[in-house]
Design a protein around this motif. Structure first.
Motif, PDB file in Angstrom:
ATOM      1  N   TRP A  16       0.824  -1.211   0.000  1.00 35.53           N
ATOM      2  CA  TRP A  16       0.000   0.000   0.000  1.00 35.53           C
ATOM      3  C   TRP A  16       0.856   1.257   0.000  1.00 35.53           C
ATOM      4  O   TRP A  16       0.449   2.287  -0.536  1.00 35.53           O
ATOM      5  CB  TRP A  16      -0.941   0.002   1.207  1.00 35.53           C
ATOM      6  N   ARG A  17       2.037   1.212   0.587  1.00 36.71           N
ATOM      7  CA  ARG A  17       2.931   2.375   0.594  1.00 36.71           C
ATOM      8  C   ARG A  17       3.246   2.816  -0.835  1.00 36.71           C
ATOM      9  O   ARG A  17       3.418   3.996  -1.103  1.00 36.71           O
ATOM     10  CB  ARG A  17       4.228   2.037   1.328  1.00 36.71           C
ATOM     11  N   GLU A  18       3.299   1.876  -1.764  1.00 36.65           N
ATOM     12  CA  GLU A  18       3.661   2.160  -3.147  1.00 36.65           C
ATOM     13  C   GLU A  18       2.480   2.675  -3.977  1.00 36.65           C
ATOM     14  O   GLU A  18       2.675   3.102  -5.111  1.00 36.65           O
ATOM     15  CB  GLU A  18       4.226   0.897  -3.795  1.00 36.65           C
ATOM     16  N   ALA A  19       1.288   2.629  -3.439  1.00 34.37           N
ATOM     17  CA  ALA A  19       0.085   3.061  -4.166  1.00 34.37           C
ATOM     18  C   ALA A  19      -0.718   4.017  -3.278  1.00 34.37           C
ATOM     19  O   ALA A  19      -1.786   3.677  -2.774  1.00 34.37           O
ATOM     20  CB  ALA A  19      -0.760   1.848  -4.561  1.00 34.37           C
ATOM     21  N   PRO A  20      -0.202   5.227  -3.052  1.00 37.28           N
ATOM     22  CA  PRO A  20      -0.842   6.127  -2.084  1.00 37.28           C
ATOM     23  C   PRO A  20      -2.287   6.501  -2.411  1.00 37.28           C
ATOM     24  O   PRO A  20      -3.110   6.611  -1.502  1.00 37.28           O
ATOM     25  CB  PRO A  20       0.064   7.354  -2.064  1.00 37.28           C
ATOM     26  N   LEU A  21      -2.619   6.689  -3.678  1.00 33.89           N
ATOM     27  CA  LEU A  21      -4.010   7.020  -4.011  1.00 33.89           C
ATOM     28  C   LEU A  21      -4.926   5.850  -3.692  1.00 33.89           C
ATOM     29  O   LEU A  21      -5.971   6.019  -3.055  1.00 33.89           O
ATOM     30  CB  LEU A  21      -4.142   7.419  -5.484  1.00 33.89           C
ATOM     31  N   ALA A  22      -4.534   4.654  -4.094  1.00 32.72           N
ATOM     32  CA  ALA A  22      -5.327   3.459  -3.784  1.00 32.72           C
ATOM     33  C   ALA A  22      -5.460   3.293  -2.271  1.00 32.72           C
ATOM     34  O   ALA A  22      -6.539   2.998  -1.759  1.00 32.72           O
ATOM     35  CB  ALA A  22      -4.683   2.221  -4.394  1.00 32.72           C
ATOM     36  N   ALA A  61     -10.701  -0.480   5.816  1.00 30.59           N
ATOM     37  CA  ALA A  61      -9.913  -1.700   5.635  1.00 30.59           C
ATOM     38  C   ALA A  61      -8.501  -1.466   6.149  1.00 30.59           C
ATOM     39  O   ALA A  61      -8.043  -0.330   6.243  1.00 30.59           O
ATOM     40  CB  ALA A  61      -9.878  -2.076   4.161  1.00 30.59           C
ATOM     41  N   ASP A  62      -7.813  -2.543   6.466  1.00 31.31           N
ATOM     42  CA  ASP A  62      -6.430  -2.451   6.928  1.00 31.31           C
ATOM     43  C   ASP A  62      -5.519  -2.219   5.729  1.00 31.31           C
ATOM     44  O   ASP A  62      -5.266  -3.128   4.946  1.00 31.31           O
ATOM     45  CB  ASP A  62      -6.023  -3.728   7.656  1.00 31.31           C
ATOM     46  N   VAL A  63      -5.074  -0.982   5.570  1.00 33.55           N
ATOM     47  CA  VAL A  63      -4.173  -0.621   4.473  1.00 33.55           C
ATOM     48  C   VAL A  63      -2.842  -0.144   5.045  1.00 33.55           C
ATOM     49  O   VAL A  63      -2.269   0.838   4.591  1.00 33.55           O
ATOM     50  CB  VAL A  63      -4.805   0.428   3.524  1.00 33.55           C
ATOM     51  N   SER A  64      -2.365  -0.865   6.028  1.00 31.66           N
ATOM     52  CA  SER A  64      -1.068  -0.547   6.624  1.00 31.66           C
ATOM     53  C   SER A  64      -0.021  -0.482   5.522  1.00 31.66           C
ATOM     54  O   SER A  64      -0.051  -1.278   4.573  1.00 31.66           O
ATOM     55  CB  SER A  64      -0.667  -1.622   7.632  1.00 31.66           C
ATOM     56  N   ALA A  65       0.905   0.453   5.652  1.00 29.40           N
ATOM     57  CA  ALA A  65       1.878   0.736   4.601  1.00 29.40           C
ATOM     58  C   ALA A  65       2.626  -0.500   4.111  1.00 29.40           C
ATOM     59  O   ALA A  65       2.865  -0.655   2.924  1.00 29.40           O
ATOM     60  CB  ALA A  65       2.871   1.793   5.080  1.00 29.40           C
TER      61      ALA A  65
END
Length: 166
Positions: free
Chosen positions: A30-36, A45-49
């Motif tokens: 998720w760190r690589e897709a900041p908009l997503a 949802a759990d979008v931990s980096a």
């Protein structure tokens, strides 16, 4: 799912060997897709980096289906409202259930002939469920599309870094 009521497809060109691209599919976080990440965070949802997008997050929405090396596929089944979920595994429900009140979902991430794509298909088992789901689908579709494009772009960046480093 050869038949569907709702469908969304997104594609990006990616240069690189299938193994590199699919490694990136499984490793992109998720760190690589900041908009997503920002959009999906709205759903709580759990979008931990450090959490991986495809295997960690998408697979929580259903059951991962074994596929060839160029594809990641998962299926899900929802019974909105007060419809009880039928017995069986998610895959059994998606492939065989015809009981009314069920939404069947299939989503993949695939790399073929230089194109990385994601496709989502949703099939309602009856007309009432299809009509009830349609407003939600049209409401979330734009945000879902932005999320998918951001995710694919992040995977492409990682895959191309991986290919250059070889």
């Amino acid at each position: 799912m050869p038949d569907w009521h709702f469908r969304e497809v997104h594609r990006v060109p990616v240069k690189g060997p299938t193994a590199d691209v699919m490694r990136a599919v499984h490793a992109t976080t998720w760190r690589e897709a900041p908009l997503a990440r920002a959009l999906v965070a709205l759903t709580r949802a759990d979008v931990s980096a450090g959490r991986r997008i495809v295997p960690d997050y998408l697979s929580t929405m259903g059951e991962v289906v074994p596929c060839p090396e160029d594809e990641f596929l998962f299926v899900g089944a929802q019974s909105p409202g007060d419809t009880p979920r039928p017995p069986g595994t998610v895959l059994e429900i998606v492939t065989g259930c015809q009981e009314p009140g069920i939404l069947k979902v299939a989503m993949n991430v695939r790399y073929a002939r230089g194109v990385l794509s994601t496709e989502t298909r949703i099939l309602a088992t009856d007309e009432r469920t299809r009509r009830a789901f349609a407003p939600y689908w049209y409401l979330i579709r734009a945000g879902s599309g932005l999320t998918r494009r951001s995710m694919l772009a992040a995977i492409r960046r990682r895959a191309q870094r991986e290919t250059r480093s070889r």
